[in-house]
Structure formats: C-alpha cells, structure tokens
Design an enzyme around this catalytic site. Structure first.
Site, PDB file in Angstrom:
ATOM      1  N   LYS A  13       0.839  -1.212   0.000  1.00  0.00           N
ATOM      2  CA  LYS A  13       0.000   0.000   0.000  1.00  0.00           C
ATOM      3  C   LYS A  13       0.874   1.263   0.000  1.00  0.00           C
ATOM      4  CE  LYS A  13      -2.247  -0.851   3.834  1.00  0.00           C
ATOM      5  NZ  LYS A  13      -1.774  -2.091   4.408  1.00  0.00           N
ATOM      6  N   ARG A  89      -9.988   1.705   9.020  1.00  0.00           N
ATOM      7  CA  ARG A  89      -9.526   0.329   9.131  1.00  0.00           C
ATOM      8  C   ARG A  89     -10.551  -0.575   9.819  1.00  0.00           C
ATOM      9  NH1 ARG A  89      -3.358   0.335   9.679  1.00  0.00           N
ATOM     10  NH2 ARG A  89      -2.777  -1.729  10.339  1.00  0.00           N
ATOM     11  N   ARG A 128      10.713  -6.717   6.297  1.00  0.00           N
ATOM     12  CA  ARG A 128      10.555  -5.262   6.264  1.00  0.00           C
ATOM     13  C   ARG A 128      11.543  -4.546   7.185  1.00  0.00           C
ATOM     14  NH1 ARG A 128       4.697  -2.747   5.569  1.00  0.00           N
ATOM     15  NH2 ARG A 128       4.358  -2.982   7.793  1.00  0.00           N
ATOM     16  N   ARG A 161      10.787  -2.970  12.649  1.00  0.00           N
ATOM     17  CA  ARG A 161       9.777  -2.314  13.492  1.00  0.00           C
ATOM     18  C   ARG A 161       9.495  -3.117  14.750  1.00  0.00           C
ATOM     19  NH1 ARG A 161       4.901  -0.448   9.643  1.00  0.00           N
ATOM     20  NH2 ARG A 161       3.755  -1.506  11.291  1.00  0.00           N
ATOM     21  N   ARG A 172      -1.469  -9.068  14.156  1.00  0.00           N
ATOM     22  CA  ARG A 172      -1.907  -8.014  13.230  1.00  0.00           C
ATOM     23  C   ARG A 172      -2.622  -8.606  12.012  1.00  0.00           C
ATOM     24  NH1 ARG A 172       3.238  -5.259  11.970  1.00  0.00           N
ATOM     25  NH2 ARG A 172       2.061  -3.808  10.705  1.00  0.00           N
TER      26      ARG A 172
HETATM   27  P1  AMP Z   1       0.557   0.085   9.913  1.00  0.00           P
HETATM   28  O1  AMP Z   1       1.845   0.799   9.678  1.00  0.00           O
HETATM   29  O2  AMP Z   1      -0.533   0.516   8.977  1.00  0.00           O
HETATM   30  O3  AMP Z   1       0.722  -1.406   9.950  1.00  0.00           O
HETATM   31  O4  AMP Z   1       0.048   0.528  11.372  1.00  0.00           O
HETATM   32  C1  AMP Z   1       0.829   0.248  12.520  1.00  0.00           C
HETATM   33  C2  AMP Z   1      -0.062   0.126  13.736  1.00  0.00           C
HETATM   34  O5  AMP Z   1      -0.712   1.370  13.994  1.00  0.00           O
HETATM   35  C3  AMP Z   1      -1.184  -0.888  13.624  1.00  0.00           C
HETATM   36  O6  AMP Z   1      -0.786  -2.206  13.931  1.00  0.00           O
HETATM   37  C4  AMP Z   1      -2.171  -0.355  14.649  1.00  0.00           C
HETATM   38  O7  AMP Z   1      -1.755  -0.665  15.966  1.00  0.00           O
HETATM   39  C5  AMP Z   1      -2.030   1.154  14.472  1.00  0.00           C
HETATM   40  N1  AMP Z   1      -2.992   1.698  13.485  1.00  0.00           N
HETATM   41  C6  AMP Z   1      -2.717   2.148  12.228  1.00  0.00           C
HETATM   42  N2  AMP Z   1      -3.842   2.583  11.610  1.00  0.00           N
HETATM   43  C7  AMP Z   1      -4.851   2.419  12.508  1.00  0.00           C
HETATM   44  C8  AMP Z   1      -6.256   2.663  12.484  1.00  0.00           C
HETATM   45  N3  AMP Z   1      -6.863   3.180  11.403  1.00  0.00           N
HETATM   46  N4  AMP Z   1      -6.966   2.349  13.594  1.00  0.00           N
HETATM   47  C9  AMP Z   1      -6.389   1.840  14.701  1.00  0.00           C
HETATM   48  N5  AMP Z   1      -5.075   1.575  14.797  1.00  0.00           N
HETATM   49  C10 AMP Z   1      -4.309   1.850  13.710  1.00  0.00           C
END
Ligand code: AMP
Length: 220
Positions: A13, A89, A128, A161, A172
């Site tokens: 993405k 999300r 990653r 990360r 996740r």
């Molecule tokens: P990502 O980089 O998109 O994988 O996001 C990293 C982490 O941020 C996720 O595992 C969630 O803990 C949190 N996060 C990101 N976007 C959201 C969202 N829209 N709602 C809730 N938590 C989020």
C-alpha cells in the site's frame, strides 16, 4: 479524487500510495506513520499510542484515531485529492469518516483492495525494515536499499519495526481478517471497490491501479 488503499500489512500500500501521490500530486494520509510519530512523543498520548501499537500490537482506539485524522486534515487544509492508507480500518471508522467527508461535500471515489496470500504477507513482513530517522520503508525481499542496512534517503542504519516480531505479525494479520475485511464488503456493496492482485511486481500493480482509475473516469 480520494483514494483508499486497503490490504494486509506489507501488501505494498505504501509503495503504491507514493507512486499515486507523485503522479497525480495528491496528499498522503498514512495512519500508521502518523501514529508511530506520536508514539515517540513524551506526552500522555504518546505513551498510550506507544503501548497500544508497540507493546500490545493492537488497534489504537477510535477516539484517538478520530482526533489524529481531524488534526491532520485540518493541518493540511484539504479534504479531497488524498490517498488514504491504513484509515479507515474498521467499520466504525468507515462510518465516522464517511459522514465526515459527506459534511465537506466529499467522498471516497475508489477503494483499491490489494490482495495477498497470508503466507506471502508473513514472509514480506519479516523482511521489512524502516529508517528510524526519516521513516522511509524498505524490504530485503522486494524493495532493498541500495546499500545493505542503510537508508537511501538519509544514510541512517535501518531497523526492524517493534511490532514486527512473528507473534505480533500473527496478531496483526488476525486483526486484519477480523476488523478490516468487513470494510471490503461495505465498499463492494456501494460499488467503489477495485480488487488488485498485490502479489505482482510494483510496476504491474501500479499499471493495474491506473487502469482501474481510468475505467472509472477518475483520471485521463
Ligand atoms: P501500519 O503501519 O498501517 O501497519 O500501522 C501500525 C499500527 O498502527 C497498527 O498495527 C495499529 O496498531 C495502528 N494503526 C494504524 N492505523 C490504525 C487505524 N486506522 N486504527 C487503529 N489503529 C491503527
């Protein structure tokens, strides 16, 4: 044009968002990066977000998410011409934000769902790496830096990360299945969903996304 990119973690993405931003001069809302930035702050909000994303590996509460998105869109001063990645999300976020955009006379014009088999997602996540300084992202398998372990943009040493240990990755991926998949049904029902195979080379995926935008008359 507002575009929402949905897909499991590491489905590409971020990479596709960057390409869309560059080609069509769009703004970019990457919720995960906004939250990681807040998590570094030594404030009550920073501690809370850090605990949720880096220690528990859970979704941040809607209350915090709505504040973050309100503040960010207010700051960039636009509600259209945006690529959204990682927000909404969940169904509750989608409902809230659908109403929010409607009040501004805007909407999501297209939702691109990047599909990826679970085992490929897992493998990609393990590969990653991110830059702790400028947040650039890499993947030792699909998007390696020019010099191993070093950020192309700022020369810092790349790291894994905190939420990308095998256990947290499992959690996740389950969260994606349970919380985010219902959104796909919602957007399919209202006729704005485009499903694109994320298990292809970057340029092939981008070509496919452009073709879908053209088909919908969103770009020339
Ligand atoms: P990502 O980089 O998109 O994988 O996001 C990293 C982490 O941020 C996720 O595992 C969630 O803990 C949190 N996060 C990101 N976007 C959201 C969202 N829209 N709602 C809730 N938590 C989020």
């Amino acid at each position: 044009m507002n575009i929402l990119l949905i897909g499991p973690q590491a489905s590409g993405k971020g990479t596709q968002a960057e390409k869309l931003v560059e080609k069509f001069s769009l703004a970019y809302v990457e919720m995960g990066a906004l939250l990681r930035k807040i998590a570094k702050e030594e404030t009550p909000l920073g501690y809370k977000v850090n605990e949720t994303i880096n220690i528990e590996g859970k979704l941040v509460s809607d209350e915090i998410i709505f504040k973050v998105i309100n503040d960010y869109l207010g700051k960039i001063g636009r509600f259209d011409g945006i690529v959204f990645d990682g927000f909404p999300r969940t169904l509750s976020q989608a409902e809230y934000f659908g109403g929010y955009l409607q009040k501004k006379g805007k909407k999501f014009d297209v939702v691109v769902f990047l599909t990826l088999p679970r085992e490929v997602t897992f493998k990609r996540l393990i590969g990653r790496r991110i830059c702790p300084k400028c947040d650039s992202t890499y993947n030792v398998l699909t998007k390696p830096p020019k010099k191993e372990g070093i950020c192309d943009s700022c020369g810092s040493k790349l790291i894994t990360r905190a939420d990308e240990t095998p256990e947290k990755i499992e959690a996740r991926l389950n969260e994606f299945e349970n919380q985010t998949k219902p959104l796909i049904d919602l957007y399919k029902k209202i006729g704005i969903l485009e499903e694109v195979n994320g298990n292809s080379p970057i340029e092939v995926i981008f070509g496919e996304i452009l073709a879908r935008l053209k088909k919908r008359g969103l770009v020339e």
